[in-house]
Each structure stands twice: as C-alpha cells, then as structure tokens.
Write a protein that holds these residues in place. Structure first.
Motif, PDB file in Angstrom:
ATOM      1  N   ALA A  55      46.735  15.716   0.517  1.00  0.00           N
ATOM      2  CA  ALA A  55      47.263  15.276  -0.771  1.00  0.00           C
ATOM      3  C   ALA A  55      46.769  13.870  -1.045  1.00  0.00           C
ATOM      4  N   PHE A  56      46.957  13.420  -2.280  1.00  0.00           N
ATOM      5  CA  PHE A  56      46.553  12.065  -2.628  1.00  0.00           C
ATOM      6  C   PHE A  56      47.686  11.099  -2.264  1.00  0.00           C
ATOM      7  N   TRP A  57      47.943  11.018  -0.964  1.00  0.00           N
ATOM      8  CA  TRP A  57      49.019  10.150  -0.482  1.00  0.00           C
ATOM      9  C   TRP A  57      48.718   8.691  -0.821  1.00  0.00           C
ATOM     10  N   TYR A  58      49.735   8.001  -1.313  1.00  0.00           N
ATOM     11  CA  TYR A  58      49.555   6.615  -1.719  1.00  0.00           C
ATOM     12  C   TYR A  58      50.383   5.626  -0.906  1.00  0.00           C
ATOM     13  N   ALA A  59      51.589   6.031  -0.485  1.00  0.00           N
ATOM     14  CA  ALA A  59      52.451   5.073   0.202  1.00  0.00           C
ATOM     15  C   ALA A  59      53.449   5.795   1.090  1.00  0.00           C
ATOM     16  N   ILE A  60      53.915   5.079   2.109  1.00  0.00           N
ATOM     17  CA  ILE A  60      54.922   5.606   3.012  1.00  0.00           C
ATOM     18  C   ILE A  60      55.856   4.476   3.407  1.00  0.00           C
ATOM     19  N   ALA A  61      57.126   4.801   3.603  1.00  0.00           N
ATOM     20  CA  ALA A  61      58.131   3.810   3.997  1.00  0.00           C
ATOM     21  C   ALA A  61      58.949   4.376   5.150  1.00  0.00           C
ATOM     22  N   SER A  62      59.531   3.479   5.940  1.00  0.00           N
ATOM     23  CA  SER A  62      60.272   3.889   7.131  1.00  0.00           C
ATOM     24  C   SER A  62      61.572   3.111   7.253  1.00  0.00           C
ATOM     25  N   SER A  63      62.583   3.759   7.812  1.00  0.00           N
ATOM     26  CA  SER A  63      63.809   3.055   8.182  1.00  0.00           C
ATOM     27  C   SER A  63      63.510   2.213   9.418  1.00  0.00           C
ATOM     28  N   SER A  64      64.411   1.336   9.768  1.00  0.00           N
ATOM     29  CA  SER A  64      64.172   0.435  10.897  1.00  0.00           C
ATOM     30  C   SER A  64      64.002   1.170  12.218  1.00  0.00           C
ATOM     31  N   ASP A  65      64.719   2.288  12.365  1.00  0.00           N
ATOM     32  CA  ASP A  65      64.616   3.042  13.619  1.00  0.00           C
ATOM     33  C   ASP A  65      63.464   4.036  13.611  1.00  0.00           C
ATOM     34  N   GLY A  66      62.754   4.142  12.481  1.00  0.00           N
ATOM     35  CA  GLY A  66      61.610   5.041  12.394  1.00  0.00           C
ATOM     36  C   GLY A  66      61.966   6.503  12.260  1.00  0.00           C
ATOM     37  N   LYS A 112      63.931   7.936   9.575  1.00  0.00           N
ATOM     38  CA  LYS A 112      63.852   8.385   8.190  1.00  0.00           C
ATOM     39  C   LYS A 112      62.576   7.841   7.549  1.00  0.00           C
ATOM     40  N   LEU A 113      61.766   8.777   7.029  1.00  0.00           N
ATOM     41  CA  LEU A 113      60.517   8.437   6.375  1.00  0.00           C
ATOM     42  C   LEU A 113      60.499   8.969   4.952  1.00  0.00           C
ATOM     43  N   ALA A 114      59.774   8.295   4.088  1.00  0.00           N
ATOM     44  CA  ALA A 114      59.587   8.758   2.711  1.00  0.00           C
ATOM     45  C   ALA A 114      58.165   8.439   2.295  1.00  0.00           C
ATOM     46  N   ALA A 115      57.475   9.435   1.750  1.00  0.00           N
ATOM     47  CA  ALA A 115      56.087   9.261   1.341  1.00  0.00           C
ATOM     48  C   ALA A 115      55.888   9.779  -0.069  1.00  0.00           C
ATOM     49  N   VAL A 116      54.958   9.169  -0.798  1.00  0.00           N
ATOM     50  CA  VAL A 116      54.673   9.601  -2.166  1.00  0.00           C
ATOM     51  C   VAL A 116      53.195   9.909  -2.321  1.00  0.00           C
ATOM     52  N   ALA A 117      52.918  10.897  -3.180  1.00  0.00           N
ATOM     53  CA  ALA A 117      51.542  11.309  -3.455  1.00  0.00           C
ATOM     54  C   ALA A 117      51.242  11.149  -4.929  1.00  0.00           C
TER      55      ALA A 117
END
Length: 211
Positions: free
Chosen positions: A150-161, A163-168
């Motif tokens: 996919a055209f992934w653009y960004a990813i974010a993480s919780s402090s403990d690693g 929970k992740l969230a990514a956007v395309a």
C-alpha cells in the motif's frame, strides 16, 4: 585547512560526528565559478562522515523522511526513501544499517519506536509494514490483515509498542493492539479511502489523530 596539489583538505567536528572534507579546485571557463587569486575556478566539494576509527556514517545527502527515538534518546532509528533503515544505540554517535530482513533499499516513509527503543515499526510507500522487537536487529513483514503493498505514509506507536496505527495514502487507517501481529481497518467514521498523510498517538495509544 591546507592546500595540497590544488585541493584543500581538512577535518572538523559537527556534534559527535567528525567530518572529513575534500575540496577540489579545477580551473575551467564554464559551470559555477568563484574568483580565487585573480582567476575563476570551479569548486567541487565532497564530505565524508567518519569517526576516529574510520566508520562510515549514513549517507549525508540521502532522502531522509523520518526518525524515531527511545524516551531517553539513546536508541535512534532513521529511514530514507529509496534507502535503508539506519540504527544507533549511542545517541547518534555511530550508526549501523539494518541487515535483519527488511528491504535495504525500500521506499521508507515513516518509523516509530517504543519508549525503550526495542520495538520498532516502519512503513514503506508501495510496500508493507515492517516490525522489529529487538531494536532493529531483525525485521518481519506484517501479515496480519493490513495490505502488504500500500502507499503507506506514516505510523505511530504507544510507549509500550503494543498499540500501533498506520495510514495509507489513498487508503484507510489501520490499527493493531498486539504490536503489529494483527491489524484492523478503522470503521468508526473516518474516511476509509483518503489521502492520509500523518498520524499521531498518545503515550497509552488510546488517543489518535490523523490528517
């Protein structure tokens, strides 16, 4: 600096990184010129990042797009478009290119880190989501439900690693609550196909913001 056979050479320090400098001076009548000692010359410059042992640092002019840090700033991870994932465990004094399974020349767009720097997640444009649980020593491509290309653009993480969230870009927001083992497309009201560009997460991963 000193002039040797038409070349100026020297070393300087930029933070913790030692820079070795070579300036070649060639007399010509065209291209970009400067006046030196009554004549016009071309100036070509080449910088090489080295430490005292000759360690070659990451490319100085790479298309760097994202960098992530552990909470204490000791562990760093940076990605370059059409490049590699580079890792440091000493606040950037020295760097190592990952060779643990992720593409060494990928269209990397974004990287996120847990607070202790052991869990990393990186996304590639027209590629996959890649995960590491050992500070980047080895990497695994996610196969838990999110698009593998996919055209992934960004990813974010919780402090403990966990929970992740990514956007395309041209896609959805994808969520994981188990460090990337499985993924679910959001269906809570945000567009399921939009030109997503960035996403941010709170420390506990419960609050997200995407644009």
């Amino acid at each position: 600096w000193r002039d040797v056979d038409g070349a100026e050479r020297g070393r300087a320090h930029h933070g913790a990184v030692e820079l070795e400098f070579h300036r070649l001076v060639i007399r010509r009548d065209q291209a970009r010129r400067r006046r030196s000692k009554g004549r016009y010359v071309d100036v070509f410059e080449l910088w090489r990042d080295v430490d005292s042992s000759g360690f070659i640092a990451p490319p100085t002019y790479a298309s760097w797009l994202s960098i992530a840090s552990s909470a204490n700033g000791t562990k760093l991870a940076a990605v370059a478009y059409s490049g590699n994932i580079w890792l440091s465990s000493n606040s950037g004094a020295t760097w190592t290119a990952q060779s643990g399974g992720a593409p060494t020349s990928g269209n990397w767009r974004s990287i996120a880190s847990s607070a202790n720097g052991t869990k990393l997640a990186a996304v590639a444009y027209s590629g996959n989501i890649w995960l590491s649980s050992n500070s980047g020593a080895t990497w695994t491509a996610q196969s838990g439900g999110a698009p593998t290309s996919a055209f992934w653009y960004a990813i974010a993480s919780s402090s403990d690693g966990i929970k992740l969230a990514a956007v395309a870009n041209g896609g959805n927001i994808w969520l994981s609550s188990n460090s990337g083992a499985t993924w679910t497309a959001q269906s809570g009201g945000a567009p399921t196909s939009a030109s997503w560009y960035a996403i941010a997460s709170s420390s506990d991963g419960t609050k997200l913001a995407a644009v």
